[in-house]
Design a protein around this motif. Structure first.
Motif, PDB file in Angstrom:
ATOM      1  N   GLN A 100      -3.639  19.633 -23.674  1.00 25.79           N
ATOM      2  CA  GLN A 100      -2.294  20.602 -23.770  1.00 25.79           C
ATOM      3  C   GLN A 100      -1.176  19.666 -23.336  1.00 25.79           C
ATOM      4  O   GLN A 100      -1.304  18.725 -22.747  1.00 25.79           O
ATOM      5  CB  GLN A 100      -2.643  21.044 -21.567  1.00 25.79           C
ATOM      6  CG  GLN A 100      -1.559  22.031 -21.374  1.00 25.79           C
ATOM      7  CD  GLN A 100      -1.736  22.977 -19.818  1.00 25.79           C
ATOM      8  OE1 GLN A 100      -2.607  23.385 -20.227  1.00 25.79           O
ATOM      9  NE2 GLN A 100      -0.578  23.525 -19.852  1.00 25.79           N
ATOM     10  N   SER A 101       0.053  19.981 -23.945  1.00 28.02           N
ATOM     11  CA  SER A 101       1.239  19.318 -23.809  1.00 28.02           C
ATOM     12  C   SER A 101       1.536  20.199 -21.769  1.00 28.02           C
ATOM     13  O   SER A 101       1.544  20.769 -21.670  1.00 28.02           O
ATOM     14  CB  SER A 101       1.746  20.173 -24.801  1.00 28.02           C
ATOM     15  OG  SER A 101       1.421  19.722 -25.735  1.00 28.02           O
ATOM     16  N   CYS A 102       2.637  18.260 -22.273  1.00 23.61           N
ATOM     17  CA  CYS A 102       3.468  18.802 -20.520  1.00 23.61           C
ATOM     18  C   CYS A 102       3.715  20.399 -20.799  1.00 23.61           C
ATOM     19  O   CYS A 102       5.036  18.953 -21.512  1.00 23.61           O
ATOM     20  CB  CYS A 102       2.949  17.330 -20.357  1.00 23.61           C
ATOM     21  SG  CYS A 102       4.134  17.120 -18.423  1.00 23.61           S
ATOM     22  N   PRO A 103       4.436  20.191 -20.276  1.00 26.75           N
ATOM     23  CA  PRO A 103       5.735  21.484 -20.633  1.00 26.75           C
ATOM     24  C   PRO A 103       6.875  20.322 -19.884  1.00 26.75           C
ATOM     25  O   PRO A 103       8.243  21.226 -20.497  1.00 26.75           O
ATOM     26  CB  PRO A 103       5.912  22.877 -19.449  1.00 26.75           C
ATOM     27  CG  PRO A 103       5.173  22.082 -18.246  1.00 26.75           C
ATOM     28  CD  PRO A 103       3.792  21.317 -18.709  1.00 26.75           C
ATOM     29  N   THR A 104       6.608  19.195 -19.512  1.00 29.83           N
ATOM     30  CA  THR A 104       7.879  19.003 -19.098  1.00 29.83           C
ATOM     31  C   THR A 104       8.069  17.483 -20.353  1.00 29.83           C
ATOM     32  O   THR A 104       9.287  17.374 -20.547  1.00 29.83           O
ATOM     33  CB  THR A 104       8.458  17.936 -17.467  1.00 29.83           C
ATOM     34  OG1 THR A 104       7.541  18.940 -16.588  1.00 29.83           O
ATOM     35  CG2 THR A 104       9.155  17.519 -17.287  1.00 29.83           C
ATOM     36  N   CYS A 105       7.410  16.573 -20.419  1.00 29.78           N
ATOM     37  CA  CYS A 105       7.412  15.762 -20.789  1.00 29.78           C
ATOM     38  C   CYS A 105       6.857  15.689 -22.645  1.00 29.78           C
ATOM     39  O   CYS A 105       7.323  15.004 -24.238  1.00 29.78           O
ATOM     40  CB  CYS A 105       7.578  14.278 -20.916  1.00 29.78           C
ATOM     41  SG  CYS A 105       5.167  13.825 -21.087  1.00 29.78           S
ATOM     42  N   GLY A 106       5.919  16.796 -22.618  1.00 30.82           N
ATOM     43  CA  GLY A 106       5.727  17.229 -24.415  1.00 30.82           C
ATOM     44  C   GLY A 106       4.156  16.490 -24.308  1.00 30.82           C
ATOM     45  O   GLY A 106       3.781  16.531 -25.899  1.00 30.82           O
ATOM     46  N   THR A 145      -3.321  23.900 -10.889  1.00 25.06           N
ATOM     47  CA  THR A 145      -2.381  22.906 -11.373  1.00 25.06           C
ATOM     48  C   THR A 145      -2.930  21.434 -11.469  1.00 25.06           C
ATOM     49  O   THR A 145      -3.602  21.341 -10.776  1.00 25.06           O
ATOM     50  CB  THR A 145      -1.317  23.616  -9.852  1.00 25.06           C
ATOM     51  OG1 THR A 145      -1.514  24.399  -9.678  1.00 25.06           O
ATOM     52  CG2 THR A 145       0.163  22.384  -9.645  1.00 25.06           C
ATOM     53  N   VAL A 146      -1.535  20.657 -12.548  1.00 26.95           N
ATOM     54  CA  VAL A 146      -2.488  19.801 -12.242  1.00 26.95           C
ATOM     55  C   VAL A 146      -0.936  19.101 -12.718  1.00 26.95           C
ATOM     56  O   VAL A 146      -0.473  19.481 -12.661  1.00 26.95           O
ATOM     57  CB  VAL A 146      -3.251  19.239 -14.346  1.00 26.95           C
ATOM     58  CG1 VAL A 146      -5.103  19.938 -13.802  1.00 26.95           C
ATOM     59  CG2 VAL A 146      -2.088  20.336 -14.683  1.00 26.95           C
ATOM     60  N   ALA A 147      -1.485  17.764 -12.767  1.00 29.38           N
ATOM     61  CA  ALA A 147      -0.205  16.509 -12.788  1.00 29.38           C
ATOM     62  C   ALA A 147      -0.017  15.448 -14.122  1.00 29.38           C
ATOM     63  O   ALA A 147      -1.209  15.613 -14.667  1.00 29.38           O
ATOM     64  CB  ALA A 147      -0.246  15.939 -11.177  1.00 29.38           C
ATOM     65  N   CYS A 148       0.477  16.158 -14.775  1.00 30.48           N
ATOM     66  CA  CYS A 148       1.060  14.980 -15.516  1.00 30.48           C
ATOM     67  C   CYS A 148       0.903  13.786 -15.631  1.00 30.48           C
ATOM     68  O   CYS A 148       1.637  12.872 -14.288  1.00 30.48           O
ATOM     69  CB  CYS A 148       2.227  14.556 -16.666  1.00 30.48           C
ATOM     70  SG  CYS A 148       2.762  14.145 -17.519  1.00 30.48           S
ATOM     71  N   GLN A 149      -0.272  12.583 -16.358  1.00 28.90           N
ATOM     72  CA  GLN A 149      -0.244  10.848 -15.328  1.00 28.90           C
ATOM     73  C   GLN A 149       0.816  10.089 -16.319  1.00 28.90           C
ATOM     74  O   GLN A 149       1.696   9.130 -15.552  1.00 28.90           O
ATOM     75  CB  GLN A 149      -1.672  10.501 -16.890  1.00 28.90           C
ATOM     76  CG  GLN A 149      -2.335  11.137 -16.685  1.00 28.90           C
ATOM     77  CD  GLN A 149      -3.783  10.879 -18.012  1.00 28.90           C
ATOM     78  OE1 GLN A 149      -3.081  10.370 -18.920  1.00 28.90           O
ATOM     79  NE2 GLN A 149      -4.938  12.009 -17.747  1.00 28.90           N
ATOM     80  N   HIS A 150       1.907  11.394 -16.971  1.00 30.78           N
ATOM     81  CA  HIS A 150       2.743  10.057 -17.389  1.00 30.78           C
ATOM     82  C   HIS A 150       4.632  10.300 -16.375  1.00 30.78           C
ATOM     83  O   HIS A 150       5.111   9.633 -16.053  1.00 30.78           O
ATOM     84  CB  HIS A 150       3.711  10.656 -19.069  1.00 30.78           C
ATOM     85  CG  HIS A 150       1.947   9.946 -19.905  1.00 30.78           C
ATOM     86  ND1 HIS A 150       1.904   9.344 -20.322  1.00 30.78           N
ATOM     87  CD2 HIS A 150       0.848  11.338 -20.242  1.00 30.78           C
ATOM     88  CE1 HIS A 150       0.606   9.159 -20.878  1.00 30.78           C
ATOM     89  NE2 HIS A 150       0.020  10.537 -21.325  1.00 30.78           N
ATOM     90  N   CYS A 151       4.703  11.785 -16.516  1.00 30.12           N
ATOM     91  CA  CYS A 151       6.112  11.718 -15.846  1.00 30.12           C
ATOM     92  C   CYS A 151       5.391  12.599 -14.445  1.00 30.12           C
ATOM     93  O   CYS A 151       6.651  13.343 -13.742  1.00 30.12           O
ATOM     94  CB  CYS A 151       7.097  12.757 -16.535  1.00 30.12           C
ATOM     95  SG  CYS A 151       6.264  14.765 -16.025  1.00 30.12           S
ATOM     96  N   LEU A 152       3.967  12.741 -14.048  1.00 32.86           N
ATOM     97  CA  LEU A 152       4.047  12.941 -12.754  1.00 32.86           C
ATOM     98  C   LEU A 152       4.462  15.076 -12.359  1.00 32.86           C
ATOM     99  O   LEU A 152       3.856  15.272 -11.392  1.00 32.86           O
ATOM    100  CB  LEU A 152       4.623  12.552 -11.275  1.00 32.86           C
ATOM    101  CG  LEU A 152       3.717  10.492 -11.549  1.00 32.86           C
ATOM    102  CD1 LEU A 152       4.683  10.072 -10.535  1.00 32.86           C
ATOM    103  CD2 LEU A 152       2.848  10.910 -12.001  1.00 32.86           C
ATOM    104  N   ALA A 153       4.911  15.833 -13.542  1.00 27.99           N
ATOM    105  CA  ALA A 153       5.577  17.310 -13.566  1.00 27.99           C
ATOM    106  C   ALA A 153       3.714  17.725 -13.138  1.00 27.99           C
ATOM    107  O   ALA A 153       2.861  17.564 -13.618  1.00 27.99           O
ATOM    108  CB  ALA A 153       5.712  17.200 -14.294  1.00 27.99           C
ATOM    109  N   GLU A 154       4.170  18.668 -11.955  1.00 30.22           N
ATOM    110  CA  GLU A 154       2.960  19.426 -12.039  1.00 30.22           C
ATOM    111  C   GLU A 154       3.062  20.972 -12.499  1.00 30.22           C
ATOM    112  O   GLU A 154       4.396  21.382 -12.815  1.00 30.22           O
ATOM    113  CB  GLU A 154       2.774  19.459 -10.576  1.00 30.22           C
ATOM    114  CG  GLU A 154       2.922  18.622  -9.671  1.00 30.22           C
ATOM    115  CD  GLU A 154       2.033  19.150  -8.630  1.00 30.22           C
ATOM    116  OE1 GLU A 154       2.400  20.456  -7.085  1.00 30.22           O
ATOM    117  OE2 GLU A 154       1.659  18.464  -7.649  1.00 30.22           O
ATOM    118  N   PHE A 155       1.625  21.684 -13.326  1.00 30.34           N
ATOM    119  CA  PHE A 155       2.177  22.816 -14.575  1.00 30.34           C
ATOM    120  C   PHE A 155       0.612  23.376 -14.404  1.00 30.34           C
ATOM    121  O   PHE A 155      -0.440  22.262 -13.504  1.00 30.34           O
ATOM    122  CB  PHE A 155       2.945  22.227 -15.772  1.00 30.34           C
ATOM    123  CG  PHE A 155       1.101  20.798 -16.522  1.00 30.34           C
ATOM    124  CD1 PHE A 155       0.662  21.779 -16.765  1.00 30.34           C
ATOM    125  CD2 PHE A 155       2.009  19.835 -15.462  1.00 30.34           C
ATOM    126  CE1 PHE A 155       0.218  20.855 -17.889  1.00 30.34           C
ATOM    127  CE2 PHE A 155       1.048  19.147 -16.901  1.00 30.34           C
ATOM    128  CZ  PHE A 155       0.065  19.547 -17.601  1.00 30.34           C
TER     129      PHE A 155
END
Length: 73
Positions: free
Chosen positions: A7-13, A26-36
């Motif tokens: 899945q693509s992170c909606p914040t950093c892509g 709900t999960v957190a992006c490993q790169h930018c830490l955004a939750e989605f």
């Protein structure tokens, strides 16, 4: 069942590999830490309909049937 989906992170892509057990959570992006909210990007072939998952399930069942049963004396 596959062990993960992408899945693509909606914040950093960035494309993330997310464990299938977290689908819909709900999960957190490993790169930018955004939750989605996690979901499969590929609606036409969601991870639970992967044809290899059905094959692996059949192989597992066959392996279990082929193991000798322990006898109780």
């Amino acid at each position: 069942m596959p062990l993960h989906f992408t899945q693509s992170c909606p914040t950093c892509g960035r494309r993330l590999e997310i464990p299938t057990r977290l689908l819909g959570q709900t999960v957190a992006c490993q790169h930018c830490l955004a939750e989605f909210h996690s979901h499969s990007d590929d609606d036409t072939n969601p991870p639970w309909t992967d044809p290899t998952a059905a094959l692996l399930a059949r192989v597992d069942a066959a392996l279990q049937r082929s193991q000798p049963k322990a006898s109780v004396n």
